[in-house]
Design an enzyme around this catalytic site. Structure first.
Site, PDB file in Angstrom:
ATOM      1  N   LYS A   5      22.997   4.141  86.641  1.00 11.87           N
ATOM      2  CA  LYS A   5      23.840   4.404  85.475  1.00 11.87           C
ATOM      3  C   LYS A   5      25.262   4.634  85.975  1.00 11.87           C
ATOM      4  CE  LYS A   5      24.460   7.778  81.723  1.00 11.87           C
ATOM      5  NZ  LYS A   5      23.869   8.970  81.058  1.00 11.87           N
ATOM      6  N   ASP A 117      20.587  15.615  72.510  1.00 12.96           N
ATOM      7  CA  ASP A 117      20.808  14.223  72.102  1.00 12.96           C
ATOM      8  C   ASP A 117      19.494  13.447  72.149  1.00 12.96           C
ATOM      9  OD1 ASP A 117      22.320  12.124  71.123  1.00 12.96           O
ATOM     10  OD2 ASP A 117      23.035  11.465  73.091  1.00 12.96           O
TER      11      ASP A 117
END
Length: 273
Positions: A5, A117
């Site tokens: 990432k 989230d």
């Protein structure tokens, strides 16, 4: 094989804090339903770039997170019947796995972590369709009072609990709201639309749909057991999305209700009064 990432911009406000959050949290997390952290790379270089017609030296940060590679991607790509047609057993196992990952965050650490989230895009699936929670950039460690006040509205609309828009107090029950939305979405195969419908209507429509699917695919052997499990999941999901966070269950109670070892509260209605 690993997944990398890359944090691609240093101009986004709070990006450094989110990167640090994710590294700190991933380093202490070890659970089969949480993505495994492999390592990170964080390097700052001086680069000569053009700015207002002149060349200047500026600090450029390279931030990389190395995570276990999960070949099936994220859950949001598998929810609708049109895209995947996941059978009920797979969907139930995904719901259970998500709950166990959240239980580890809320109950099994010295300082509980609130994810903040939770959504299908932040739930990855391995080659056996085992779900793993990921993306801890917005996560918070709980203080001893078990509450945090924030003015931030970071998160994803549709999965964020209403209290974040009214006063900004977050607790583990904030994640429970997001979990409820996900449970309903996994069961129904669609983004939940609970406005204007009673809980009884939602349960009835969902059961009718699944009964037709199950009769075509598995016969009548486990039909009633599966339908009872589906009903239980919808009921638990609706309890979790209550606008009053005090009336949402803990993650342990969610798991017990899903497994049938604890009775579901009689009043599961979530209509606003």
């Amino acid at each position: 094989m690993i997944a990398v990432k890359k944090i691609i911009s240093s101009l986004v406000p709070g990006l450094q804090k989110q990167f640090e959050n994710e590294v700190y949290h991933l380093m202490v997390l070890n659970h089969p339903n949480i993505v495994r952290f492999v390592g990170y790379c964080y390097e700052i270089q001086n680069a000569c770039i053009e700015y207002n017609g002149k060349y200047v030296f500026a600090e450029m940060a390279e931030r990389l997170l190395c995570l276990e590679y999960l070949p099936n991607g994220s859950l949001d790509k598998y929810l609708t019947d049109e895209s995947s047609g996941l059978d009920w057993s797979t969907r139930y196992n995904i719901i259970e796995g998500i709950c166990h990952g959240l239980y580890h965050l809320h109950e099994k650490l010295d300082k509980p972590i609130i994810h903040l989230d939770l959504k299908p895009a932040n739930i990855l699936l391995d080659d056996g369709m085992v779900p793993k929670l990921t993306d801890f950039g917005l996560s918070r460690l709980l203080d001893q009072q078990q509450t945090i006040c924030t003015l931030s509205h970071d998160g994803t609309l549709g999965y964020m609990p209403p209290e974040l828009f009214h006063g900004g107090t977050i607790t583990p029950k904030s994640d429970i709201f997001s979990l409820g939305v996900i449970i309903v979405e996994v069961v129904t195969g669609d983004k939940p639309d609970i406005t204007g419908k009673s809980s009884d209507e939602i349960i009835e429509l969902t059961l009718k749909k699944w009964r037709n699917v199950l009769e075509r695919s598995t016969g009548h052997g486990s039909l009633e057991m599966d339908c009872e499990q589906i009903k239980r999941c919808i009921q638990v999901g609706l309890i979790c999305v209550n606008h009053d966070r005090k009336r949402r269950p803990s993650i342990m109670k969610v798991i017990n209700m899903l497994q049938g070892s604890e009775s579901i509260d009689c009043d599961i209605r979530n209509e606003e009064t």
